[in-house]
Design a protein around this motif. Structure first.
Motif, PDB file in Angstrom:
ATOM      1  N   ILE A 175      -0.241  -1.745   6.647  1.00 52.38           N
ATOM      2  CA  ILE A 175       0.698  -2.751   7.141  1.00 52.38           C
ATOM      3  C   ILE A 175      -0.080  -3.721   8.010  1.00 52.38           C
ATOM      4  CG2 ILE A 175       1.377  -1.251   9.079  1.00 52.38           C
ATOM      5  CD1 ILE A 175       4.226  -2.496   8.791  1.00 52.38           C
ATOM      6  N   ASN A 176       0.080  -5.010   7.731  1.00 58.39           N
ATOM      7  CA  ASN A 176      -0.692  -5.993   8.496  1.00 58.39           C
ATOM      8  C   ASN A 176       0.092  -6.513   9.694  1.00 58.39           C
ATOM      9  OD1 ASN A 176       1.081  -7.935   7.532  1.00 58.39           O
ATOM     10  ND2 ASN A 176      -0.320  -8.671   5.952  1.00 58.39           N
ATOM     11  N   TRP A 177      -0.477  -7.505  10.366  1.00 61.23           N
ATOM     12  CA  TRP A 177       0.113  -8.013  11.604  1.00 61.23           C
ATOM     13  C   TRP A 177       1.492  -8.623  11.354  1.00 61.23           C
ATOM     14  CZ3 TRP A 177       1.446 -13.112  12.069  1.00 61.23           C
ATOM     15  CH2 TRP A 177       0.949 -13.963  11.065  1.00 61.23           C
ATOM     16  N   ALA A 178       1.712  -9.118  10.129  1.00 54.36           N
ATOM     17  CA  ALA A 178       3.000  -9.742   9.800  1.00 54.36           C
ATOM     18  C   ALA A 178       3.955  -8.761   9.138  1.00 54.36           C
ATOM     19  CB  ALA A 178       2.758 -10.928   8.869  1.00 54.36           C
ATOM     20  N   SER A 179       3.598  -7.485   9.182  1.00 57.21           N
ATOM     21  CA  SER A 179       4.386  -6.417   8.563  1.00 57.21           C
ATOM     22  C   SER A 179       4.395  -6.479   7.048  1.00 57.21           C
ATOM     23  CB  SER A 179       5.818  -6.368   9.112  1.00 57.21           C
ATOM     24  OG  SER A 179       5.799  -5.995  10.475  1.00 57.21           O
ATOM     25  N   GLY A 180       3.393  -7.152   6.466  1.00 55.27           N
ATOM     26  CA  GLY A 180       3.205  -7.060   5.037  1.00 55.27           C
ATOM     27  C   GLY A 180       2.639  -5.695   4.707  1.00 55.27           C
ATOM     28  N   THR A 181       3.136  -5.079   3.633  1.00 52.23           N
ATOM     29  CA  THR A 181       2.749  -3.709   3.321  1.00 52.23           C
ATOM     30  C   THR A 181       2.078  -3.596   1.963  1.00 52.23           C
ATOM     31  OG1 THR A 181       4.929  -3.250   2.390  1.00 52.23           O
ATOM     32  CG2 THR A 181       4.600  -2.751   4.723  1.00 52.23           C
ATOM     33  N   SER A 182       1.306  -2.521   1.824  1.00 57.08           N
ATOM     34  CA  SER A 182       0.654  -2.206   0.557  1.00 57.08           C
ATOM     35  C   SER A 182       0.663  -0.698   0.405  1.00 57.08           C
ATOM     36  CB  SER A 182      -0.783  -2.735   0.563  1.00 57.08           C
ATOM     37  OG  SER A 182      -1.452  -2.416  -0.635  1.00 57.08           O
ATOM     38  N   TYR A 183       0.845  -0.221  -0.845  1.00 57.30           N
ATOM     39  CA  TYR A 183       0.939   1.214  -1.096  1.00 57.30           C
ATOM     40  C   TYR A 183       0.073   1.631  -2.274  1.00 57.30           C
ATOM     41  CZ  TYR A 183       5.112   1.070   1.860  1.00 57.30           C
ATOM     42  OH  TYR A 183       5.989   0.899   2.905  1.00 57.30           O
ATOM     43  N   ALA A 184      -0.417   2.837  -2.219  1.00 60.10           N
ATOM     44  CA  ALA A 184      -1.034   3.428  -3.394  1.00 60.10           C
ATOM     45  C   ALA A 184       0.047   3.671  -4.438  1.00 60.10           C
ATOM     46  CB  ALA A 184      -1.704   4.749  -3.021  1.00 60.10           C
ATOM     47  N   ASP A 185      -0.317   3.551  -5.702  1.00 64.03           N
ATOM     48  CA  ASP A 185       0.663   3.743  -6.770  1.00 64.03           C
ATOM     49  C   ASP A 185       1.323   5.120  -6.693  1.00 64.03           C
ATOM     50  OD1 ASP A 185      -1.165   1.875  -9.333  1.00 64.03           O
ATOM     51  OD2 ASP A 185       0.204   1.215  -7.748  1.00 64.03           O
ATOM     52  N   SER A 186       0.571   6.101  -6.250  1.00 58.57           N
ATOM     53  CA  SER A 186       1.064   7.479  -6.246  1.00 58.57           C
ATOM     54  C   SER A 186       2.197   7.702  -5.236  1.00 58.57           C
ATOM     55  CB  SER A 186      -0.073   8.450  -5.953  1.00 58.57           C
ATOM     56  OG  SER A 186      -0.672   8.148  -4.702  1.00 58.57           O
ATOM     57  N   VAL A 187       2.356   6.795  -4.277  1.00 56.01           N
ATOM     58  CA  VAL A 187       3.381   6.992  -3.248  1.00 56.01           C
ATOM     59  C   VAL A 187       4.443   5.896  -3.244  1.00 56.01           C
ATOM     60  CG1 VAL A 187       1.681   8.180  -1.816  1.00 56.01           C
ATOM     61  CG2 VAL A 187       2.213   5.776  -1.358  1.00 56.01           C
ATOM     62  N   LYS A 188       4.288   4.891  -4.087  1.00 55.52           N
ATOM     63  CA  LYS A 188       5.260   3.799  -4.130  1.00 55.52           C
ATOM     64  C   LYS A 188       6.655   4.324  -4.431  1.00 55.52           C
ATOM     65  CE  LYS A 188       2.405  -0.177  -5.426  1.00 55.52           C
ATOM     66  NZ  LYS A 188       2.010  -1.091  -6.511  1.00 55.52           N
ATOM     67  N   GLY A 189       7.614   3.837  -3.666  1.00 58.24           N
ATOM     68  CA  GLY A 189       8.996   4.257  -3.864  1.00 58.24           C
ATOM     69  C   GLY A 189       9.355   5.535  -3.142  1.00 58.24           C
ATOM     70  N   ARG A 190       8.358   6.249  -2.618  1.00 56.09           N
ATOM     71  CA  ARG A 190       8.623   7.502  -1.898  1.00 56.09           C
ATOM     72  C   ARG A 190       8.242   7.410  -0.419  1.00 56.09           C
ATOM     73  NH1 ARG A 190       5.848  11.975  -3.082  1.00 56.09           N
ATOM     74  NH2 ARG A 190       3.980  10.874  -3.802  1.00 56.09           N
ATOM     75  N   PHE A 191       7.192   6.664  -0.119  1.00 55.81           N
ATOM     76  CA  PHE A 191       6.705   6.535   1.254  1.00 55.81           C
ATOM     77  C   PHE A 191       7.019   5.138   1.781  1.00 55.81           C
ATOM     78  CE2 PHE A 191       2.934   9.774   1.074  1.00 55.81           C
ATOM     79  CZ  PHE A 191       3.808  10.738   0.576  1.00 55.81           C
TER      80      PHE A 191
END
Length: 117
Positions: free
Chosen positions: A51-67
């Motif tokens: 999560i960056n300073w502007a609250s932009g987020t990025s996820y690993a494919d394995s956890v998308k939709g769950r975390f």
């Protein structure tokens, strides 16, 4: 120097939920990118979410939709809400912080998450 302390790990059954916290001290991290990584026994450390300073987020494919990663800049704390946990999520979870355009230089000691089947 930034100190990062994780908490919230534990043992949970498959399908259950846990919420990890990463509390920072020593410096305000509002301008930092914060991230969660994990390392399972015998495996390489892998990226989980950031999560960056502007609250932009990025996820690993394995956890998308769950975390879900979030941050509270007032409390200088980051969170990882983990739902629908699977046995393959078992690992030591560590938080990390990076100054803008820099590598992750500050790391916590990690917290164990174990998901039983």
């Amino acid at each position: 120097q930034v100190q990062l302390v994780e908490s919230g790990g534990g043992l949970v059954q498959a399908g259950g939920s846990l919420r990890l916290s990463c509390a920072a001290s020593g410096r305000t991290l509002s301008a930092y990118t914060l991230a969660w990584f994990r390392q399972a026994l015998g495996k390489e450390r892998e990226f989980v979410a950031s999560i960056n300073w502007a609250s932009g987020t990025s996820y690993a494919d394995s956890v998308k939709g769950r975390f879900a990663i979030s941050r509270d800049n007032v409390k200088n704390t980051m969170y990882l809400q983990m739902n629908s946990l699977k046995p393959e999520d078992t690992a030591v979870y560590s938080c990390a912080a990076a100054r803008p355009s820099q590598a992750y230089d500050d790391w916590g000691q990690g917290t164990q998450v174990t998901v039983s089947s």
